[in-house]
Design an enzyme around this catalytic site. Structure first.
Site, PDB file in Angstrom:
ATOM      1  N   PHE A  33       0.851  -1.196   0.000  1.00 30.48           N
ATOM      2  CA  PHE A  33       0.000   0.000   0.000  1.00 30.48           C
ATOM      3  C   PHE A  33       0.883   1.240   0.000  1.00 30.48           C
ATOM      4  O   PHE A  33       2.091   1.147   0.206  1.00 30.48           O
ATOM      5  CB  PHE A  33      -0.939  -0.006   1.215  1.00 30.48           C
ATOM      6  CG  PHE A  33      -0.226  -0.107   2.540  1.00 30.48           C
ATOM      7  CD1 PHE A  33       0.163   1.032   3.228  1.00 30.48           C
ATOM      8  CD2 PHE A  33       0.062  -1.356   3.092  1.00 30.48           C
ATOM      9  CE1 PHE A  33       0.820   0.935   4.439  1.00 30.48           C
ATOM     10  CE2 PHE A  33       0.725  -1.459   4.303  1.00 30.48           C
ATOM     11  CZ  PHE A  33       1.109  -0.309   4.980  1.00 30.48           C
ATOM     12  N   PHE A  81       2.721   3.959   1.636  1.00 30.25           N
ATOM     13  CA  PHE A  81       3.876   3.621   0.814  1.00 30.25           C
ATOM     14  C   PHE A  81       4.735   2.633   1.568  1.00 30.25           C
ATOM     15  O   PHE A  81       5.822   2.964   2.032  1.00 30.25           O
ATOM     16  CB  PHE A  81       4.695   4.901   0.515  1.00 30.25           C
ATOM     17  CG  PHE A  81       3.911   5.892  -0.308  1.00 30.25           C
ATOM     18  CD1 PHE A  81       3.772   5.694  -1.684  1.00 30.25           C
ATOM     19  CD2 PHE A  81       3.287   6.982   0.282  1.00 30.25           C
ATOM     20  CE1 PHE A  81       3.041   6.591  -2.443  1.00 30.25           C
ATOM     21  CE2 PHE A  81       2.557   7.879  -0.497  1.00 30.25           C
ATOM     22  CZ  PHE A  81       2.430   7.683  -1.850  1.00 30.25           C
TER      23      PHE A  81
END
Ligand code: CUA
Length: 169
Positions: free
Chosen positions: A74, A76
């Site tokens: 996801f 980051f």
């Protein structure tokens, strides 16, 4: 208009090549349903974080010594950020994303897949060399893309020692 015979051959040849490309693109897109590697397994991106499997990502060592790694990719980060797997045993990676498209590349190995929201990406490989490997996101996913990385640790585990004759790197 006069068109030279050889010029005609090239024109028709180019046209045939274009048609072949378009047909093969259409066939792989609609006929073969281009998907992330090996799986046509779908998942609701909005339910990833509460999913029984992906909501609790991590490494499972199976009874035969192989490993299954469940990972959330996801913005980051990867979850888990540190992954320990056995050397010389099949390791199956299962990934999905709750937001946008990410990449998952285990640097200097053949482990590499796209992670597409809505799908589960899965691949199996083996690591014959113990040590630390860098995992990076190799699909631009936003401002923090360059910060999106994780660590893979390949180590001898009970049952995996001396088994490092597998096919991978
Ligand atoms: Cu995730 Cu780039």
């Amino acid at each position: 208009m006069h068109v030279d015979f050889y010029e005609k051959i090239w024109m028709w040849g180019a046209l045939v090549i274009i048609v072949v490309f378009l047909v093969s693109m259409g066939y792989t897109t609609f006929g073969r349903a281009m998907q992330p590697p090996s799986n046509v397994e779908m998942i609701d991106p909005e339910a990833v974080r509460s999913d029984a499997e992906f909501g609790n990502p991590g490494v499972t060592i199976n009874a035969d010594g192989s490993a299954t790694v469940v990972i959330q990719a996801f913005m980051f980060a990867f979850l888990p950020g540190e992954i320990r797997v056995p050397r010389g045993r099949p390791v199956t990676f299962r990934l999905t994303s709750p937001d946008v498209i990410h990449g998952f590349q285990i640097v200097q190995t053949n482990g590499n897949t796209m992670v597409v929201p809505g799908y589960v990406s899965q691949f199996t490989t083996q690591f014959s060399r113990a040590g630390e490997y860098l995992i990076v996101c190799n699909e631009y996913c936003g401002l923090g893309h360059h910060l999106m990385w994780a660590k893979l640790i390949v180590e001898d585990m009970p049952g995996s020692a001396g088994a490092g004759t597998g096919s991978a790197r």
